[in-house]
Design a protein around this motif. Structure first.
Motif, PDB file in Angstrom:
ATOM      1  N   ASP A  34     -30.805 -14.116  67.218  1.00 41.50           N
ATOM      2  CA  ASP A  34     -30.381 -13.751  65.862  1.00 41.50           C
ATOM      3  C   ASP A  34     -31.237 -14.415  64.785  1.00 41.50           C
ATOM      4  O   ASP A  34     -30.736 -15.161  63.947  1.00 41.50           O
ATOM      5  CB  ASP A  34     -28.901 -14.099  65.672  1.00 41.50           C
ATOM      6  CG  ASP A  34     -27.994 -13.298  66.594  1.00 41.50           C
ATOM      7  OD1 ASP A  34     -27.618 -12.180  66.214  1.00 41.50           O
ATOM      8  OD2 ASP A  34     -27.684 -13.794  67.703  1.00 41.50           O
ATOM      9  N   HIS A  36     -32.782 -12.626  62.490  1.00 40.45           N
ATOM     10  CA  HIS A  36     -32.482 -11.815  61.303  1.00 40.45           C
ATOM     11  C   HIS A  36     -33.587 -11.900  60.250  1.00 40.45           C
ATOM     12  O   HIS A  36     -33.322 -12.059  59.059  1.00 40.45           O
ATOM     13  CB  HIS A  36     -31.127 -12.202  60.705  1.00 40.45           C
ATOM     14  CG  HIS A  36     -29.957 -11.680  61.496  1.00 40.45           C
ATOM     15  ND1 HIS A  36     -29.422 -10.423  61.297  1.00 40.45           N
ATOM     16  CD2 HIS A  36     -29.247 -12.233  62.514  1.00 40.45           C
ATOM     17  CE1 HIS A  36     -28.421 -10.228  62.154  1.00 40.45           C
ATOM     18  NE2 HIS A  36     -28.293 -11.315  62.902  1.00 40.45           N
ATOM     19  N   LYS A  39     -33.789 -10.572  56.138  1.00 40.25           N
ATOM     20  CA  LYS A  39     -32.446 -10.403  55.602  1.00 40.25           C
ATOM     21  C   LYS A  39     -32.449 -10.333  54.084  1.00 40.25           C
ATOM     22  O   LYS A  39     -31.749  -9.507  53.485  1.00 40.25           O
ATOM     23  CB  LYS A  39     -31.528 -11.531  56.077  1.00 40.25           C
ATOM     24  CG  LYS A  39     -30.083 -11.359  55.616  1.00 40.25           C
ATOM     25  CD  LYS A  39     -29.155 -12.369  56.258  1.00 40.25           C
ATOM     26  CE  LYS A  39     -27.709 -12.106  55.844  1.00 40.25           C
ATOM     27  NZ  LYS A  39     -26.759 -13.033  56.502  1.00 40.25           N
ATOM     28  N   ASP A  80     -31.342  -8.966  67.549  1.00 44.02           N
ATOM     29  CA  ASP A  80     -31.248  -9.115  66.099  1.00 44.02           C
ATOM     30  C   ASP A  80     -32.352 -10.023  65.568  1.00 44.02           C
ATOM     31  O   ASP A  80     -32.118 -10.904  64.737  1.00 44.02           O
ATOM     32  CB  ASP A  80     -29.864  -9.614  65.686  1.00 44.02           C
ATOM     33  CG  ASP A  80     -28.788  -8.545  65.831  1.00 44.02           C
ATOM     34  OD1 ASP A  80     -29.126  -7.426  66.255  1.00 44.02           O
ATOM     35  OD2 ASP A  80     -27.622  -8.826  65.518  1.00 44.02           O
ATOM     36  N   ASP A  83     -33.310  -8.047  60.582  1.00 45.87           N
ATOM     37  CA  ASP A  83     -32.008  -7.699  60.036  1.00 45.87           C
ATOM     38  C   ASP A  83     -31.745  -6.201  60.119  1.00 45.87           C
ATOM     39  O   ASP A  83     -30.594  -5.784  60.217  1.00 45.87           O
ATOM     40  CB  ASP A  83     -31.894  -8.183  58.592  1.00 45.87           C
ATOM     41  CG  ASP A  83     -30.466  -8.508  58.215  1.00 45.87           C
ATOM     42  OD1 ASP A  83     -29.828  -9.286  58.941  1.00 45.87           O
ATOM     43  OD2 ASP A  83     -29.979  -7.964  57.209  1.00 45.87           O
ATOM     44  N   HIS A 154     -22.943 -15.705  66.023  1.00 43.05           N
ATOM     45  CA  HIS A 154     -23.297 -16.753  65.051  1.00 43.05           C
ATOM     46  C   HIS A 154     -22.209 -17.833  64.974  1.00 43.05           C
ATOM     47  O   HIS A 154     -21.713 -18.170  63.897  1.00 43.05           O
ATOM     48  CB  HIS A 154     -23.483 -16.181  63.644  1.00 43.05           C
ATOM     49  CG  HIS A 154     -24.471 -15.077  63.516  1.00 43.05           C
ATOM     50  ND1 HIS A 154     -25.007 -14.716  62.285  1.00 43.05           N
ATOM     51  CD2 HIS A 154     -25.043 -14.255  64.421  1.00 43.05           C
ATOM     52  CE1 HIS A 154     -25.855 -13.719  62.451  1.00 43.05           C
ATOM     53  NE2 HIS A 154     -25.896 -13.422  63.750  1.00 43.05           N
ATOM     54  N   ALA A 182     -26.884 -18.597  65.667  1.00 39.14           N
ATOM     55  CA  ALA A 182     -27.947 -17.836  65.019  1.00 39.14           C
ATOM     56  C   ALA A 182     -29.084 -18.784  64.649  1.00 39.14           C
ATOM     57  O   ALA A 182     -28.856 -19.898  64.166  1.00 39.14           O
ATOM     58  CB  ALA A 182     -27.412 -17.140  63.776  1.00 39.14           C
ATOM     59  N   THR A 187     -28.756 -16.856  58.038  1.00 33.75           N
ATOM     60  CA  THR A 187     -27.640 -16.260  58.767  1.00 33.75           C
ATOM     61  C   THR A 187     -26.345 -17.002  58.489  1.00 33.75           C
ATOM     62  O   THR A 187     -26.318 -18.224  58.416  1.00 33.75           O
ATOM     63  CB  THR A 187     -27.922 -16.289  60.277  1.00 33.75           C
ATOM     64  OG1 THR A 187     -28.339 -17.600  60.652  1.00 33.75           O
ATOM     65  CG2 THR A 187     -29.026 -15.301  60.634  1.00 33.75           C
TER      66      THR A 187
END
Length: 221
Positions: A34, A36, A39, A80, A83, A154, A182, A187
């Protein structure tokens, strides 16, 4: 190699890093989940709050530092990574070059997530899941497969120290399942007391809080 916490899961010795990465020394494997990336760009694109576009460089710097410290042969990203897919396409030339260099230097696996089917044009190989020895890697915790390692939720945990409340991202593990925090800089987190996590973690689950110092506690319920 200072602040880190080793623990046994599925009869193997693993190390939780303060960044939220998982290291399996005997297999020279680093696992993150994660990230991301993008984002802030995705939130701005959809008309949300404008955030400083620092999460990408901060997250990749953290990953570069962990790779430099642990010197893994292989890296698994548990989904992930971006994002959304447009964020992957909008990745800056500098960040793309840095990520390409990391992927090219390692046996790199992208586990597909619910935000990104597979990062495009970055090398490595994508899969819905992967197995190495007694461990099964996937994005979201699934059935009660022994030795499952996943991300997605997360998780974060809190405790009170000398009257001060502390809340940090955390690893969760019980006898069968391990969930990573995460890794991305922007995140958010889901508290361990949330029913979604309480329902899938065993009654003796433990939480390993990231940061410094790393602390292991019974999973808050």
């Amino acid at each position: 190699m200072g602040n880190r916490l080793s623990f046994t899961f599925a009869d193997i010795r693993l190390t939780a890093l303060p960044s939220g990465a998982l290291h399996w020394p005997d297999e020279a494997l680093l696992v993150v989940s994660d990230l991301h990336l993008g984002k802030s760009e995705r939130i701005a694109r959809r008309g949300g709050t404008l955030l400083p576009p620092y999460e990408g460089p901060a997250t990749l710097s953290r990953l570069e530092a962990d790779i430099s410290e642990t010197m893994p042969r292989a890296v698994i990203c548990l989904g992930d990574t971006f994002d959304d897919m447009e964020a992957a396409r909008q990745l800056s030339a500098d960040l793309r070059a840095r990520l390409l260099a990391l992927v090219a230097a390692h046996d790199w696996t992208w586990i597909t997530g619910n935000h990104d089917p597979a990062p495009p044009g970055l090398g490595g190989h994508a899969a819905g899941g992967a197995t190495l020895g007694p461990l099964t890697f996937r994005h979201v915790a699934g059935d009660d497969t022994p030795g499952e390692v996943s991300g997605h939720y997360h998780p974060k945990a809190g405790l009170t120290v000398r009257g001060h409340a502390i809340s940090r991202p955390c690893f969760l593990h019980d006898g069968r399942r391990l969930i990573l925090p995460a890794y991305g800089a922007y995140t958010g987190g889901l508290r361990c007391t949330d029913p979604a996590l309480a329902a899938i973690m065993g009654p003796r689950a433990r939480a390993i809080l990231t940061g410094s110092p790393m602390v292991e506690i019974p999973m808050p319920r």
